[in-house]
Design a protein around this motif. Structure first.
Motif, PDB file in Angstrom:
ATOM      1  N   THR A  43      94.422  17.406 -32.595  1.00 15.43           N
ATOM      2  CA  THR A  43      93.979  16.981 -33.825  1.00 15.43           C
ATOM      3  C   THR A  43      92.222  17.459 -33.240  1.00 15.43           C
ATOM      4  N   LEU A  44      92.181  16.921 -32.171  1.00 18.24           N
ATOM      5  CA  LEU A  44      91.130  16.314 -31.414  1.00 18.24           C
ATOM      6  C   LEU A  44      90.080  17.871 -31.035  1.00 18.24           C
ATOM      7  N   ASN A  45      89.205  18.043 -31.483  1.00 19.56           N
ATOM      8  CA  ASN A  45      88.157  19.410 -30.690  1.00 19.56           C
ATOM      9  C   ASN A  45      87.319  18.939 -30.496  1.00 19.56           C
ATOM     10  N   ASP A  46      85.955  19.795 -30.448  1.00 16.15           N
ATOM     11  CA  ASP A  46      84.980  19.489 -30.270  1.00 16.15           C
ATOM     12  C   ASP A  46      83.761  19.523 -30.624  1.00 16.15           C
ATOM     13  N   GLN A  47      84.808  19.580 -32.122  1.00 17.54           N
ATOM     14  CA  GLN A  47      83.379  18.902 -33.215  1.00 17.54           C
ATOM     15  C   GLN A  47      83.784  17.373 -33.381  1.00 17.54           C
TER      16      GLN A  47
END
Length: 132
Positions: A85-89
């Protein structure tokens, strides 16, 4: 540089967390951005479908160092599903923001972590040979 970056970014640039390698890593994944010359390697130890330990080595700009450092803190002791679930944002937000032209650094870290989870799961499923 300080006028472009938050205090959290500068802290992670000057005091990066979890730098190094792991001899007993379950997954070693490399990522890079050929356009700017960044190169990142994550070493990850996984137990019970959870990140038990993570280290990284990087050659790159301050933003690449900071995003890699904070990413290790964000995924430590998280399940593999949580890592996905970790993303750039989310990485940029954890650093109190990044200049738009440096968002590719947070994308590199998130993409590398997603690739690590996929590699680990493929290895566990017997689809690919384990590292080492």
């Amino acid at each position: 540089m300080s006028e472009l970056y938050s205090a959290k970014v500068l802290d992670h640039v000057n005091n990066p967390r979890n730098v190094g390698s792991l001899e007993d890593a379950d997954v070693v994944v490399q990522a890079g951005d050929p356009n700017c010359g960044d190169a990142l390697v994550f070493f990850i130890k996984i137990e019970n479908d959870m990140i038990r330990d993570i280290k990284f080595l990087i050659k790159g700009c301050g933003a690449a160092i900071a995003t890699s450092s904070i990413a290790t803190e964000l995924v430590m002791r998280k399940t593999l599903d949580e890592v996905l679930t970790l993303n750039d944002q989310k990485i940029a937000t954890a650093l109190d923001g990044l200049p738009e032209e440096k968002m590719h650094c947070s994308n590199m870290a998130a993409s590398a972590l997603h690739a690590a989870v996929q590699q680990y799961r493929s290895t566990q499923a017997g689809k690919t040979a384990p590292i080492g």
